[in-house]
Scaffold this motif. Sequence first.
Motif, PDB file in Angstrom:
ATOM      1  N   PRO A  73       4.619   5.734   1.292  1.00  0.00           N
ATOM      2  CA  PRO A  73       4.465   4.287   1.500  1.00  0.00           C
ATOM      3  C   PRO A  73       4.838   3.471   0.263  1.00  0.00           C
ATOM      4  N   SER A  74       4.550   3.996  -0.945  1.00  0.00           N
ATOM      5  CA  SER A  74       4.852   3.231  -2.166  1.00  0.00           C
ATOM      6  C   SER A  74       6.356   3.120  -2.395  1.00  0.00           C
ATOM      7  N   SER A  75       7.150   3.984  -1.749  1.00  0.00           N
ATOM      8  CA  SER A  75       8.607   3.851  -1.833  1.00  0.00           C
ATOM      9  C   SER A  75       9.123   3.000  -0.675  1.00  0.00           C
ATOM     10  N   ALA A  76       8.298   2.875   0.360  1.00  0.00           N
ATOM     11  CA  ALA A  76       8.731   2.127   1.550  1.00  0.00           C
ATOM     12  C   ALA A  76       8.377   0.650   1.469  1.00  0.00           C
ATOM     13  N   GLY A  77       7.392   0.311   0.640  1.00  0.00           N
ATOM     14  CA  GLY A  77       7.022  -1.101   0.582  1.00  0.00           C
ATOM     15  C   GLY A  77       6.038  -1.413  -0.528  1.00  0.00           C
ATOM     16  N   VAL A  78       6.207  -2.575  -1.121  1.00  0.00           N
ATOM     17  CA  VAL A  78       5.221  -3.136  -2.057  1.00  0.00           C
ATOM     18  C   VAL A  78       4.978  -4.546  -1.558  1.00  0.00           C
ATOM     19  N   ILE A  79       3.710  -4.912  -1.394  1.00  0.00           N
ATOM     20  CA  ILE A  79       3.423  -6.276  -0.928  1.00  0.00           C
ATOM     21  C   ILE A  79       3.052  -7.147  -2.130  1.00  0.00           C
ATOM     22  N   ASP A  80       1.951  -6.816  -2.774  1.00  0.00           N
ATOM     23  CA  ASP A  80       1.463  -7.630  -3.892  1.00  0.00           C
ATOM     24  C   ASP A  80       0.294  -6.872  -4.502  1.00  0.00           C
ATOM     25  N   PRO A  81       0.050  -7.075  -5.796  1.00  0.00           N
ATOM     26  CA  PRO A  81      -1.135  -6.415  -6.371  1.00  0.00           C
ATOM     27  C   PRO A  81      -2.460  -6.959  -5.841  1.00  0.00           C
ATOM     28  N   LEU A  82      -2.456  -8.141  -5.234  1.00  0.00           N
ATOM     29  CA  LEU A  82      -3.688  -8.743  -4.733  1.00  0.00           C
ATOM     30  C   LEU A  82      -4.441  -7.747  -3.847  1.00  0.00           C
ATOM     31  N   LEU A  83      -5.715  -7.527  -4.132  1.00  0.00           N
ATOM     32  CA  LEU A  83      -6.601  -6.630  -3.384  1.00  0.00           C
ATOM     33  C   LEU A  83      -6.294  -5.147  -3.600  1.00  0.00           C
ATOM     34  N   SER A  84      -5.442  -4.819  -4.563  1.00  0.00           N
ATOM     35  CA  SER A  84      -5.196  -3.412  -4.946  1.00  0.00           C
ATOM     36  C   SER A  84      -4.934  -2.515  -3.730  1.00  0.00           C
ATOM     37  N   THR A  85      -3.991  -2.902  -2.912  1.00  0.00           N
ATOM     38  CA  THR A  85      -3.751  -2.129  -1.681  1.00  0.00           C
ATOM     39  C   THR A  85      -2.768  -0.968  -1.867  1.00  0.00           C
ATOM     40  N   GLY A  86      -2.039  -0.953  -2.988  1.00  0.00           N
ATOM     41  CA  GLY A  86      -0.991   0.057  -3.161  1.00  0.00           C
ATOM     42  C   GLY A  86      -1.510   1.491  -3.146  1.00  0.00           C
ATOM     43  N   PHE A  87      -2.589   1.756  -3.885  1.00  0.00           N
ATOM     44  CA  PHE A  87      -3.095   3.142  -3.957  1.00  0.00           C
ATOM     45  C   PHE A  87      -3.597   3.644  -2.602  1.00  0.00           C
ATOM     46  N   PRO A  88      -4.490   2.871  -1.926  1.00  0.00           N
ATOM     47  CA  PRO A  88      -4.953   3.424  -0.650  1.00  0.00           C
ATOM     48  C   PRO A  88      -3.830   3.609   0.363  1.00  0.00           C
ATOM     49  N   LEU A  89      -2.891   2.669   0.408  1.00  0.00           N
ATOM     50  CA  LEU A  89      -1.776   2.846   1.352  1.00  0.00           C
ATOM     51  C   LEU A  89      -1.008   4.129   1.024  1.00  0.00           C
ATOM     52  N   THR A  90      -0.779   4.353  -0.261  1.00  0.00           N
ATOM     53  CA  THR A  90      -0.012   5.531  -0.669  1.00  0.00           C
ATOM     54  C   THR A  90      -0.782   6.813  -0.376  1.00  0.00           C
ATOM     55  N   LEU A  91      -2.078   6.796  -0.678  1.00  0.00           N
ATOM     56  CA  LEU A  91      -2.877   8.006  -0.459  1.00  0.00           C
ATOM     57  C   LEU A  91      -3.021   8.319   1.026  1.00  0.00           C
ATOM     58  N   LEU A  92      -3.147   7.267   1.854  1.00  0.00           N
ATOM     59  CA  LEU A  92      -3.174   7.506   3.304  1.00  0.00           C
ATOM     60  C   LEU A  92      -1.867   8.154   3.745  1.00  0.00           C
ATOM     61  N   GLY A  93      -0.756   7.637   3.211  1.00  0.00           N
ATOM     62  CA  GLY A  93       0.559   8.186   3.570  1.00  0.00           C
ATOM     63  C   GLY A  93       0.688   9.638   3.118  1.00  0.00           C
ATOM     64  N   ILE A  94       0.211   9.933   1.921  1.00  0.00           N
ATOM     65  CA  ILE A  94       0.297  11.316   1.419  1.00  0.00           C
ATOM     66  C   ILE A  94      -0.485  12.240   2.359  1.00  0.00           C
ATOM     67  N   GLN A  95      -1.687  11.819   2.734  1.00  0.00           N
ATOM     68  CA  GLN A  95      -2.486  12.665   3.640  1.00  0.00           C
ATOM     69  C   GLN A  95      -1.717  12.938   4.938  1.00  0.00           C
ATOM     70  N   ARG A  96      -1.122  11.873   5.496  1.00  0.00           N
ATOM     71  CA  ARG A  96      -0.431  12.041   6.790  1.00  0.00           C
ATOM     72  C   ARG A  96       0.800  12.927   6.649  1.00  0.00           C
ATOM     73  N   LEU A  97       1.541  12.695   5.571  1.00  0.00           N
ATOM     74  CA  LEU A  97       2.775  13.468   5.404  1.00  0.00           C
ATOM     75  C   LEU A  97       2.464  14.942   5.141  1.00  0.00           C
ATOM     76  N   LEU A  98       1.419  15.190   4.363  1.00  0.00           N
ATOM     77  CA  LEU A  98       1.043  16.589   4.103  1.00  0.00           C
ATOM     78  C   LEU A  98       0.674  17.286   5.407  1.00  0.00           C
ATOM     79  N   ALA A  99      -0.051  16.561   6.272  1.00  0.00           N
ATOM     80  CA  ALA A  99      -0.438  17.178   7.554  1.00  0.00           C
ATOM     81  C   ALA A  99       0.807  17.527   8.360  1.00  0.00           C
ATOM     82  N   ILE A 100       1.819  16.673   8.311  1.00  0.00           N
ATOM     83  CA  ILE A 100       3.060  16.950   9.057  1.00  0.00           C
ATOM     84  C   ILE A 100       3.750  18.181   8.470  1.00  0.00           C
TER      85      ILE A 100
END
Length: 526
Positions: free
Chosen positions: A326-353
């Motif tokens: 996700p961190s390579s697919a999109g960056v919105i804004d640092p507001l609310l620190s959303t980058g890490f959770p989005l990336t970690l959710l993506g890592i979990q999903r991709l690893l499962a695949i």
Amino acid sequence: MRVDADVAVVGAGFAGSLTALALRSIGRSVVLVERGRHPRFVIGESSTPLANLLLEELANRYDLPRIRVFSKWGTWQRARPDVGGGLKRGFTFFFHRPGERFGDDPDHEHQLMVAASPHDDIGDTHWYRPDFDHNLVREAEAAGTIYTDETAIERVAIDRDRSTLEGIRFGQPVRISASFVVDASGPRGFLSRSLSLGEHPLRWLPPTQGLYTHFEHVTRWDTLRPQAGAPYPPDDAAVHHVFPGGWIWMLRFNNSITSAGAALTAATAARLSASDAASVWNRLLATLPSVREQFAHADTVRPWIHSPQLAFRTPRVVGSGWALLPSSAGVIDPLLSTGFPLTLLGIQRLLAILENTSSGSEREAALLEYERITHAELDATEQLVAALYASMDDAPLFKRLTLLYFAAASFSEAARRLSRPDLAPGFLLHAHPMFGPDLHACTMISLARPRGRARDALLEEIDRVIEPFDIAGLLDRTRREWYPVQAGDLIRNAAKLKATEIDVERLLERSGFNPTFRGRSSSRAT
Ligand SMILES: Cc1cc2nc3c(=O)[nH]c(=O)nc-3n(C[C@H](O)[C@H](O)[C@H](O)COP(=O)(O)OP(=O)(O)OC[C@H]3O[C@@H](n4cnc5c(N)ncnc54)[C@H](O)[C@@H]3O)c2cc1C
């Protein structure tokens, strides 16, 4: 150098190294390719309760105890004090009127403080990325990842069954062959360029710019303006100084460095326009006298970075034999620190695949679903952040919209900790049948910048949307914009999480939240 591996991960930021570590733990051969060299500066430093929980889940799932310690301030400091970081007890917002000193009142009309933890030991963290990422890449190497840094990949042949990456390291050719390529190289990164994926225009957020660096000698806000009775020391947090047309972040590390920078709408940036980022920053601070006081004795410790286009979306996220994190697919804004959770959710999903499917139609279908979810989560994030930008001149509305985020984040965290992730589908609950559409509607109304009765109705509507998910006392107006973490809130609202009070008390005990603090804040500041 010739390497054959199951998976090639490109980009050795925290995301690439974590992905490599997890893949090693399930027995895959991995090559991790980095064009730079650690330790290196990178922006993106502030974690959240959900990000830390996802890190903990990943560490548990893939048996990575040396990574697990980083999911809480206390375990980090005891196990790895050599890795720089900062204590994050919550989210602090101060609202400024350009040209005026910050003024507050007993009801804290111009501020918002939302605690994320009841005490320091289980507090969240800011990651000092030169240390943090360096440590992760060492862990990945120690786990058997083949790591090649200072490597410039020049040719890529992606194929459904086997891809080839060719490049140069110290003048010598490098040839990597892998069954799957994970792009962890960040926005406008490796596959985005080599496959000419292009950019998706953002739909809701206006164009924004960023300027940032690291400082020393930044004065604490609470030294200049003591905040007796605050739910936590306001500087031990992600501090947001919000003003019409942008905001400034400040994150303190335990090595005397403070990360600070500004995200500005293009219109604001144009008004402040100057030949270099330092001059823009100085012009900005000239309009914010109380923030300027914090920087009166500050020195930069590295060059300024100006990002003329902060946000980024790519139309494609996967293909046969490859995927972007996700961190390579999109960056919105640092507001609310959303980058890490989005990336970690993506890592979990991709690893499962990667773990559960082999190449073929089953994997391709799973990858397409991963792409759909990645887009949907980035969309929901963009909508909320865009609504916040639209209300930066209206602190009460901005704060109320922010509470939508805190409601979703705290509900999701508690549901996951109670082993009921099904109750909290999607980042920001965007896939929840009630919350998702309501969040969307509230953000869309905000984008129209409602005034008068329409604005009042929106404020009421946001409260209505939050109520079924409020497990943190967010609707309790007697808290006057200061929200401590109180066990009693969670216990009283156990039914919203389809749990009993006893389930919640056990959860609090497991999480290190001393239940004797039931019903009142355990912050050292109160
Ligand atoms: C201004 C700003 C502030 C932010 N603040 C926050 C925040 O406070 N909290 C938060 O959660 N998120 C934040 N984010 C988002 C956050 O930065 C990202 O989520 C995070 O850095 C992603 O980490 P990563 O490891 O995926 O990528 P990165 O940290 O970007 O690492 C990518 C790595 O890939 C390497 N690389 C790049 N191209 C190539 C190539 N062609 N070949 C080989 N290697 C390559 C780079 O050298 C780098 O080491 C912020 C983003 C911005 C823009």
